[in-house]
Scaffold this active site. Sequence first.
Site, PDB file in Angstrom:
ATOM      1  N   THR A 155      17.845  20.791 -18.308  1.00  0.00           N
ATOM      2  CA  THR A 155      18.336  20.944 -16.867  1.00  0.00           C
ATOM      3  C   THR A 155      19.236  19.408 -16.437  1.00  0.00           C
ATOM      4  O   THR A 155      19.054  18.469 -16.994  1.00  0.00           O
ATOM      5  CB  THR A 155      17.048  20.846 -16.060  1.00  0.00           C
ATOM      6  OG1 THR A 155      16.717  22.298 -16.973  1.00  0.00           O
ATOM      7  CG2 THR A 155      17.401  21.599 -14.272  1.00  0.00           C
ATOM      8  N   GLY A 185      12.837  29.739 -12.077  1.00  0.00           N
ATOM      9  CA  GLY A 185      12.192  28.149 -12.518  1.00  0.00           C
ATOM     10  C   GLY A 185      11.915  27.810 -10.955  1.00  0.00           C
ATOM     11  O   GLY A 185      11.657  28.191 -10.038  1.00  0.00           O
ATOM     12  N   ASP A 186      11.754  26.862 -11.418  1.00  0.00           N
ATOM     13  CA  ASP A 186      10.758  25.176 -10.016  1.00  0.00           C
ATOM     14  C   ASP A 186      12.627  25.088  -9.269  1.00  0.00           C
ATOM     15  O   ASP A 186      12.376  24.619  -8.426  1.00  0.00           O
ATOM     16  CB  ASP A 186      10.725  24.607 -11.292  1.00  0.00           C
ATOM     17  CG  ASP A 186      11.953  23.421 -11.856  1.00  0.00           C
ATOM     18  OD1 ASP A 186      11.113  24.202 -12.949  1.00  0.00           O
ATOM     19  OD2 ASP A 186      11.831  22.127 -12.150  1.00  0.00           O
TER      20      ASP A 186
HETATM   21  N1  GLY Z   1      13.137  22.828 -15.367  1.00  0.00           N
HETATM   22  C1  GLY Z   1      13.843  23.851 -15.471  1.00  0.00           C
HETATM   23  C2  GLY Z   1      13.522  25.282 -15.968  1.00  0.00           C
HETATM   24  O1  GLY Z   1      12.096  25.345 -16.134  1.00  0.00           O
HETATM   25  O2  GLY Z   1      14.131  26.626 -15.261  1.00  0.00           O
END
Ligand code: GLY
Length: 284
Positions: A155, A185-186
């Site tokens: 990421t 995701g986050d």
């Molecule tokens: N941190 C990126 C995801 O888990 O999508």
Amino acid sequence: MVNPRPAIIVHGGAGRGSGEWREARLAGCLAAARTGWKAIEDGRTALDAVEAAIRALEDDPHFNAGTGSSLNQAGEVEMDAALMSGTLEAGAVAAVSGIRNPIHLARRVLEDGRHVLLAGPGACDFARRAGIPSVPAEALITRTQHERWRQSHGTVGCVAVDRDGRIAAGTSTGGTPRKLPGRVGDTPLIGCGTYAGAAGAASCTGLGEAIIKMVLAKTSVDLLGSGRSPKEAAQKAVGLLSEHTGGQAGVIMVDRLGAVGYAHNAEEMPVCHITAGNQPITAF
Ligand code: GLY
């Protein structure tokens, strides 16, 4: 009153060692930080700088964002991105396909102002109406991607303070390899993977399912309010995540005065930061 000093820090994802891609990722972070720094030196805003830095990382196939994004279980690319200013303007997109620069689409959602997060086909329709051209899905898939996602998540993110003390954060990702179609995701969840407020900004990387549960970006910025430096706040936040979830993650931070810091509990996380009057510093 201490005047803010401009600063920028980018990350290229927390994960396992990236082998032969290691140096390329560090070089990519350096190039992206320089791109964002130039925007700040040209008198543009922290939001402009963060968007420019993340676009550079999305266009670099060594990272899991934009071109080179991970594939889901259906063999497709579904990307997430978010952009936020310290004055709480925010825009994000989730599970979007066929968009070369999801961070730019997030910027357009922010500027449009009606919503904070658009997902899937609705986000792609919004892109079309905003005049953002779509690209064939295959254009974002690189031949070496399978090798890469065995190695690291990758990421990308950036936080910055500009010459007028404006603060911004942004994050972009292809998500976790072999995720279920529709998994978000986050990264595009404000406060989880991306957050900016009056005290500072944070961009996270790592296992989204753990980061979401800890609301890690907002937790990190809140920790600045207790008189901690960005480095101390990042260390504390990652420590809390390790303690409560056992997950792997990293966070980069900037405070309102332009101090930068980062922490991670992964094997490596390429970063590059530039602060006023100093040469760029790169590290894992
Ligand atoms: N941190 C990126 C995801 O888990 O999508």
